[in-house]
Motif scaffolding. Structure first.
Motif, PDB file in Angstrom:
ATOM      1  N   PHE A   5       0.855  -1.165   0.126  1.00 49.44           N
ATOM      2  CA  PHE A   5       0.033   0.075  -0.035  1.00 49.44           C
ATOM      3  C   PHE A   5       0.734   1.419  -0.098  1.00 49.44           C
ATOM      4  O   PHE A   5       1.977   1.058   0.744  1.00 49.44           O
ATOM      5  N   GLU A   6       0.372   2.145  -0.539  1.00 49.09           N
ATOM      6  CA  GLU A   6       0.821   3.532  -0.687  1.00 49.09           C
ATOM      7  C   GLU A   6       0.075   4.704  -0.756  1.00 49.09           C
ATOM      8  O   GLU A   6      -0.910   4.796  -1.553  1.00 49.09           O
ATOM      9  N   SER A   7      -0.031   5.459   0.426  1.00 51.46           N
ATOM     10  CA  SER A   7      -1.052   6.563   0.398  1.00 51.46           C
ATOM     11  C   SER A   7      -0.497   7.550   1.532  1.00 51.46           C
ATOM     12  O   SER A   7       0.269   7.288   2.323  1.00 51.46           O
ATOM     13  N   LYS A   8      -1.023   8.785   1.113  1.00 48.81           N
ATOM     14  CA  LYS A   8      -0.676   9.869   2.116  1.00 48.81           C
ATOM     15  C   LYS A   8      -2.110  10.950   1.983  1.00 48.81           C
ATOM     16  O   LYS A   8      -2.977  10.745   1.233  1.00 48.81           O
ATOM     17  N   GLN A   9      -2.100  11.470   3.183  1.00 46.81           N
ATOM     18  CA  GLN A   9      -3.453  12.355   3.354  1.00 46.81           C
ATOM     19  C   GLN A   9      -3.280  13.430   2.198  1.00 46.81           C
ATOM     20  O   GLN A   9      -2.527  13.872   1.940  1.00 46.81           O
ATOM     21  N   GLY A  10      -4.768  13.221   1.341  1.00 48.47           N
ATOM     22  CA  GLY A  10      -4.733  14.492   0.201  1.00 48.47           C
ATOM     23  C   GLY A  10      -4.066  13.852  -0.921  1.00 48.47           C
ATOM     24  O   GLY A  10      -4.045  14.344  -2.005  1.00 48.47           O
ATOM     25  N   ASP A  11      -3.630  12.767  -1.086  1.00 50.94           N
ATOM     26  CA  ASP A  11      -2.587  12.414  -2.336  1.00 50.94           C
ATOM     27  C   ASP A  11      -3.102  11.084  -2.800  1.00 50.94           C
ATOM     28  O   ASP A  11      -2.356  10.181  -3.421  1.00 50.94           O
ATOM     29  N   GLY A  12      -4.193  10.415  -2.547  1.00 47.77           N
ATOM     30  CA  GLY A  12      -4.756   9.318  -3.296  1.00 47.77           C
ATOM     31  C   GLY A  12      -4.496   8.020  -2.456  1.00 47.77           C
ATOM     32  O   GLY A  12      -3.591   8.330  -1.325  1.00 47.77           O
ATOM     33  N   PHE A  13      -4.691   7.079  -3.171  1.00 49.40           N
ATOM     34  CA  PHE A  13      -4.452   5.847  -2.616  1.00 49.40           C
ATOM     35  C   PHE A  13      -3.875   4.594  -3.646  1.00 49.40           C
ATOM     36  O   PHE A  13      -4.483   4.862  -4.661  1.00 49.40           O
ATOM     37  N   LYS A  14      -2.768   4.079  -3.440  1.00 51.10           N
ATOM     38  CA  LYS A  14      -2.112   3.021  -4.365  1.00 51.10           C
ATOM     39  C   LYS A  14      -1.967   1.532  -3.804  1.00 51.10           C
ATOM     40  O   LYS A  14      -1.747   1.613  -2.485  1.00 51.10           O
ATOM     41  N   ALA A  15      -2.205   0.505  -4.367  1.00 54.37           N
ATOM     42  CA  ALA A  15      -1.899  -0.755  -4.186  1.00 54.37           C
ATOM     43  C   ALA A  15      -1.389  -1.495  -5.289  1.00 54.37           C
ATOM     44  O   ALA A  15      -1.703  -1.444  -6.209  1.00 54.37           O
ATOM     45  N   SER A  16      -0.434  -2.155  -4.721  1.00 54.39           N
ATOM     46  CA  SER A  16       0.615  -3.372  -5.759  1.00 54.39           C
ATOM     47  C   SER A  16       0.186  -4.786  -5.453  1.00 54.39           C
ATOM     48  O   SER A  16       0.819  -4.862  -4.359  1.00 54.39           O
ATOM     49  N   ILE A  17      -0.521  -5.311  -6.249  1.00 48.05           N
ATOM     50  CA  ILE A  17      -0.746  -6.779  -5.945  1.00 48.05           C
ATOM     51  C   ILE A  17      -0.056  -8.017  -6.582  1.00 48.05           C
ATOM     52  O   ILE A  17      -0.104  -7.618  -8.006  1.00 48.05           O
ATOM     53  N   ILE A  18       0.705  -8.935  -6.058  1.00 50.31           N
ATOM     54  CA  ILE A  18       1.167  -9.741  -7.008  1.00 50.31           C
ATOM     55  C   ILE A  18       0.774 -11.089  -6.275  1.00 50.31           C
ATOM     56  O   ILE A  18       1.068 -11.329  -5.185  1.00 50.31           O
ATOM     57  N   ILE A  19       0.098 -12.053  -7.121  1.00 51.52           N
ATOM     58  CA  ILE A  19      -0.327 -13.141  -6.468  1.00 51.52           C
ATOM     59  C   ILE A  19      -0.174 -14.184  -7.693  1.00 51.52           C
ATOM     60  O   ILE A  19      -0.320 -14.161  -8.747  1.00 51.52           O
TER      61      ILE A  19
END
Length: 554
Positions: free
Chosen positions: A540-554
């Motif tokens: 997960f990668e996120s900051k207040q006011g800067d959106g949300f990111k997620a990288s999934i490998i399965i």
């Protein structure tokens, strides 16, 4: 002695064809004249092809003799092969032929009666050891031959060869004692070649000891050999006379005799004789580089000879002791093989246990995940069938009651919506249908007038090759991310990029929402646990006011 001329090239060609067909004929079909012809080609070669053709003939003949159990003939073949290989300079093969012949004698019940054969083989073996600079073994072998030799002619040859060892070791007095003894017996000999051999070697040793009668004996031997056209003997006489003059500092005569020896070595077609003659001529050259070259090559050759000297005869002697302990060694080997088999079996069992453990653990993990999914589905169905339906019925009955506060009905509707959402989020997934279409429908279901959802490469993923547990996990995780986005992020734009990386699926999620504080996780632990249970990763990668990111490998 007269030397037979080798037949014309055409004759030689047909002889080679005939020899190549020898395995198809019995030994009785080989004429005695042919055997004598190739015997002379080895013992008295006069043409370059004599020795190679003799080796080819007796190699084929030996194979036939062994197949027909004619052991005596095979021993005869092996001795001639050893002589031929020795003349070519192939000492190792020559030695092996002698050892093979001695083994055949040992295997025969009448082996003790083959005295003449043993004497000849021991003598040849001594010559090989001398050429290999293995002087101690050469003397031992000659002594064995002398111990069983009954004929004067045989003893003369063996003693002469033994004296040559002392000559090589520069133990000239020991050599002189043997040659003097032989010279005293010379009158009993009928063979001029043996007489000239004794006289020549006696003269050579006398020259090394500065005895006055040396030159006369050397000249006498040369004259006798010229009379009998003894090419090999003439080569030895010219070599000894060359060395005699070289010791006297008479280089001119030394070179004359050395060149005669070289010419004879070409006629004899002996590589060892050629090497000896050229070596003598090099000794007389005043160029210091040549002498340095000689010194280096001799040193290298001697070191190589010591390193590569494979004493087959020693193996032959040791074999007698080995036969006595063969039974015990065989038992030890059987026990060793049993131990190795048991160890291998234990190792295989250990590997099976380890493999079984990992297989069981993997199956247990998958079974546990499947049970979790079944439990989620069962709970979702129960929530829908029992809770949501009951709430809906209660709401319907309350709406018909005018005395009920509308706020209470609104709160109950919220409760109904939550139970319905929980049921939908955990409802069963039909994996028999096209998973790509189902996943696309799920994601686009979150698209509305305020939120735009874009997927990339979803249809390019070969979903039919992905395990059902992995597909279920991907579906649930994306469902949780999209639900989290709709409830908390206030995002207006969501992208999901799918990519096949080897045997795994990589999914990159991104939205432009308000972001979140990852230290609080916001209920994302369940998502991480779901991916980790299938040995996948989610970042997960996120900051207040800067959106949300997620990288999934399965």
């Amino acid at each position: 002695m007269e030397y037979k001329k080798v037949p014309s090239p055409n004759h030689i060609f047909f002889l080679f064809i005939w020899v190549s067909l020898l395995p198809f004929y019995s030994i009785a079909q080989i004429p005695n004249d042919t055997i004598r012809y190739y015997h002379n080609a080895i013992t008295n070669p006069s043409e370059p092809l004599d020795l190679p053709s003799g080796i080819q003939f007796f190699t084929k003949k030996k194979q036939i003799d062994l197949k027909t159990n004619d052991t005596l003939s095979a021993i005869y073949d092996l001795r001639l092969l050893s002589i031929a290989e020795f003349k070519i300079g192939n000492n190792f093969n020559s030695e092996n032929h002698i050892v093979e012949a001695l083994d055949l004698i040992q295997s025969m019940t009448s082996g003790d009666t083959l005295i003449n054969a043993k004497v000849g083989l021991y003598n040849q073996l001594g010559r090989i050891y001398r050429a290999s600079d293995n002087f101690s073994e050469a003397i031992k072998t000659y002594n064995k031959a002398l111990a069983i030799a009954h004929k004067l002619n045989d003893s003369v040859v063996i003693l002469n060869n033994k004296a040559n060892i002392y000559k090589d070791l520069t133990e000239f007095n020991n050599a002189l004692g043997i040659y003097t003894l032989l010279n005293d017996k010379r009158s009993q000999l009928n063979n001029d070649n043996q007489k000239s051999l004794i006289i020549d070697n006696l003269g050579y040793i006398q020259s090394k000891l500065n005895l006055p009668e040396a030159f006369e004996n050397l000249q006498s031997a040369l004259a006798l050999r010229e009379k009998n056209n003894d090419l090999i003997g003439l080569h030895a006489s010219n070599t000894h006379l060359s060395e005699y003059y070289l010791d006297k500092k008479d280089t001119t005569n030394a070179i004359i005799y050395a060149e005669k020896a070289l010419s004879l070595s070409n006629k004899i077609n002996s590589n060892s004789f050629k090497l000896e003659s050229i070596s003598k001529l090099m000794d007389m050259n005043k160029n210091p580089l040549i002498h340095e070259y000689r010194k280096l090559t001799d040193s290298i050759a001697k070191a190589k000879q010591v390193a590569e000297n494979k004493n087959a005869f020693l193996k032959y002697n040791v074999a007698e002791e080995q036969k006595k302990t063969q039974a015990s060694k065989l038992l030890q080997e059987i026990e060793s093989r049993k131990r190795l088999a048991y160890q291998s079996l234990a190792f295989v069992i250990f590997l099976i246990l380890i493999g079984s453990y990992f297989i069981y653990r993997n199956r247990y993990r998958k079974a546990k995940i499947e049970e979790i999914y079944k439990t989620e589905t069962r709970i979702a169905k129960k929530v829908h069938d029992e809770v949501a339906n009951d709430v809906y019925k209660l709401m319907a009955s309350l709406e018909n009651n005018s005395n009920i506060d509308n706020k209470l009905i609104d709160e109950m509707e919220k409760i109904y919506t939550k139970t319905r959402d929980i049921s939908r989020e955990n409802s069963a997934i039909d994996l028999n249908q096209d998973f790509g279409i189902q996943l696309n429908d799920l994601l686009l279901g979150y698209k509305n007038g305020n939120v735009n959802v874009i997927t990339r490469n979803l249809s390019k993923i070969p979903w039919n090759t992905i395990h059902e547990l992995n597909k279920t996990a991907i579906y649930r995780v994306l469902q949780e991310l999209m639900t989290n986005m709709r409830k908390h992020s206030q995002a207006t734009f969501v992208t999901l990029v799918f990519k096949k990386v080897g045997s795994k699926i990589q999914i990159n999620y991104r939205d432009n929402g308000v972001g979140c504080d990852l230290s609080k996780k916001n209920g994302l632990q369940h998502t991480e646990s779901r991916i980790a249970s299938l040995k996948g990763t989610i970042i997960f990668e996120s900051k207040q006011g800067d959106g949300f990111k997620a990288s999934i490998i399965i």
